[in-house]
Scaffold this active site. Structure first.
Site, short mmCIF file in Angstrom:
data_model
loop_
_atom_site.label_atom_id
_atom_site.label_comp_id
_atom_site.label_asym_id
_atom_site.label_seq_id
_atom_site.Cartn_x
_atom_site.Cartn_y
_atom_site.Cartn_z
N TRP A 148 0.85 -1.19 0.00
CA TRP A 148 0.00 0.00 0.00
C TRP A 148 0.89 1.24 0.00
CZ3 TRP A 148 -4.25 0.91 4.32
CH2 TRP A 148 -5.05 2.01 3.95
N CYS A 149 0.62 2.16 -0.90
CA CYS A 149 1.35 3.43 -1.01
C CYS A 149 2.85 3.13 -1.24
CB CYS A 149 1.11 4.29 0.23
SG CYS A 149 1.76 5.97 0.07
N LEU A 150 3.74 3.66 -0.41
CA LEU A 150 5.16 3.37 -0.64
C LEU A 150 5.47 1.89 -0.42
CD1 LEU A 150 7.07 6.45 0.84
CD2 LEU A 150 6.39 5.99 -1.51
N ALA A 152 3.67 -0.33 -1.68
CA ALA A 152 3.44 -0.87 -3.03
C ALA A 152 4.66 -0.63 -3.91
CB ALA A 152 2.21 -0.22 -3.65
#
Lengths: 360, 159
Positions: A148-150, A152
């Site tokens: 998720w987010c960074l 990812a």
């Protein structure tokens, strides 16, 4: 809190005063105490430096469980408790109840001694070690991974560099991967400004302070974050469900952690400014990161109202992934809201469950 | 939505603000979002941040130097000392993790002797970790590896 009419009798007056007292107590409680986030039962199965790998205790009989364990990897600039916010509104709890063997990699809080940690270390040092442990504990050579987010970004780098390491399903949530549009969102505008001297910031602080990161995130929607959220609480002080939800989210939002200095520097220079991943010029420990090397089944989840990772930063790289099985899913909601908002239980989590179950 | 004067509640000090918000919040929010997305805002905040760091740097450096000297005078560890120690601890942890990986690999390789622990079935919650679960057979296998078979069976697992 609903619009109140003017009290006209002494009884009304007393009831009004009691209501105000109750609301004041509620307000004081939620603003001065921490909600006990992360309540789903878990055990720590691995640690390295500040990082920990948690395994959530299965809650369904073995015969009803999915075969492939699921590893959750959150960003490095916030705590991962958002994935297990509160009972009844927890992605972790939901997935455990759906029969997944769920693991969560918590990067921990970097100290001054961790200022040299880069994405290279996260993707090729910490993550592979945690995965090795996951495989040992779960007994499965294959696994699914949700970033998720960074998180990812890190999982994408890993998936491209270690395509034969057993990664079966890769789920990317609001993944910032393509920074070619320098006008897409506030972050990219601010960090591309010539006066934004990342080297000087890190020379000053070592790590990127949590307060600065928090300011950046909140300044993207200043009215909502600095005023609207408190008025929303004030409006709903009579509603215990909304108050509890607000309390949990506020606890997570204000639980600030710094970001490792070298990783922040890399984020700004290599990703936001250089767009090296999308352009295929990123090298991690001497290895070129080529998205065409990703073999795992891919689910790319995009939040339609994401002001932190604009949709274009996740969407445009889809053709570059080498996966045969690729799914792009756009969900109404914001960067955090799609996974932790009140609609996540109906809109996002079942989609993830169905996609994963079909590829178990 | 405007509140009628006869409905005004003196016990609700945010009433006026709420009415204003209901009427204007969306427009206000949109305007502010557009503002923070302008080049001018980016330049102004970056310049402010830059100025703060530039002007505070000499003072910060002086304080750091003074603090280091004081701590040294009192035979106390400095931040650098603690940081170096933490680095060493992380290195040791990494080595332990390497050993753990090797032990696990040996356990898997000697599945018949160790009951194939960890293979094909999930470990029970609360069960000891794979490396610690059956230490004696592992040590025996490790000795055999060291004495005759050689090589590093787990090297491909090391990142």
């Amino acid at each position: 809190m609903k619009q109140q009419e003017m009290p006209r009798t002494p009884e009304d007056m007393r009831a009004e005063l009691e209501r105000i007292t109750q609301q004041t107590q509620t307000l004081s409680r939620v603003l001065t105490t921490r909600y006990p986030v992360g309540q789903t039962p878990k055990e720590t199965v691995w640690t390295l430096n500040k990082a920990k790998l948690y395994r959530y205790i299965p809650q369904v009989p073995p015969e009803q469980r999915h075969r492939t364990p699921l590893l959750l990897v959150f960003a490095i600039m916030n705590k991962p408790a958002i994935l297990d916010l509160r009972p009844g509104n927890s992605f972790v709890e939901y997935m455990v109840k759906q029969g997944y063997d769920v693991y969560l990699l918590d990067w921990g809080v970097p100290g001054p001694e961790d200022k040299h940690i880069k994405f290279d270390d996260y993707a090729l040092e910490y993550l592979p070690r945690a995965i090795r442990k996951l495989k040992a504990v779960s007994g499965s050579d294959e696994f699914s991974m949700l970033g998720w987010c960074l998180g990812a970004l890190i999982t994408t780098i890993y998936a491209a560099l270690r395509p034969n390491d057993g990664l079966k399903n890769l789920l990317l949530l609001t993944a910032p991967l393509d920074f070619s549009d320098k006008t897409a969102g506030g972050f990219i505008r601010w960090t591309n400004d010539k006066n934004f001297d990342v080297d000087q910031i890190l020379a000053t602080y070592g790590n990127m302070p949590g307060k600065l990161i928090d300011y950046g995130a909140k300044a993207l929607k200043p009215v909502e974050n600095y005023i609207g959220t408190y008025l929303n609480l004030w409006d709903n002080l009579d509603n215990p469900k909304i108050v509890e939800s607000w309390h949990a989210m506020n606890t997570w939002v204000n639980d600030l952690i710094p970001m490792a200095g070298a990783a922040f520097q890399q984020l700004i220079k290599d990703f936001y400014r250089g767009n090296k991943l999308a352009e295929g010029t990123l090298t991690i420990r001497g290895e070129r990161v080529d998205l065409a090397n990703v073999r795992a089944n891919l689910l790319n989840l995009i939040a339609l109202s994401d002001h932190i990772t604009p949709t274009c930063q996740s969407e445009t790289v889809m053709p570059a992934f080498g996966s045969q099985d690729k799914t792009l899913l756009k969900i109404p909601g914001g960067h955090i809201g799609i996974m932790a908002g009140s609609g996540a239980l109906k809109r996002t989590w079942p989609q993830i469950d169905q996609w994963l179950a079909a590829r178990d | 939505m405007t509140q009628r004067p006869d409905d005004a509640n003196p016990f609700d000090p945010f009433g006026t603000m709420r009415s204003m918000r209901d009427a204007n919040m969306e427009a206000w929010s949109k305007m502010m979002q557009q503002f923070v997305n302008t080049q001018e805002y980016s330049q102004a905040t970056s310049a402010m941040l830059d100025a703060y760091h530039t002007t505070s740097a000499p003072f910060r450096k002086a304080i750091e130097q003074a603090m280091t000297q004081v701590l040294q005078q009192f035979n106390m560890p400095t931040r650098m000392d603690v940081t170096n120690l933490a680095d060493r601890l992380t290195n040791i942890e990494t080595r332990l993790d390497d050993l753990d990986a090797q032990l696990s690999a040996l356990q898997r390789g000697g599945g018949a002797a160790t009951g194939a622990q960890g293979q094909g079935q999930a470990q029970a919650p609360g069960a000891p970790s794979d490396a610690a679960a059956s230490m004696d057979p592992v040590v025996e296998q490790l000795s055999e590896t060291d004495s005759g078979q050689g090589g590093n069976p787990q090297s491909e697992e090391r990142p």
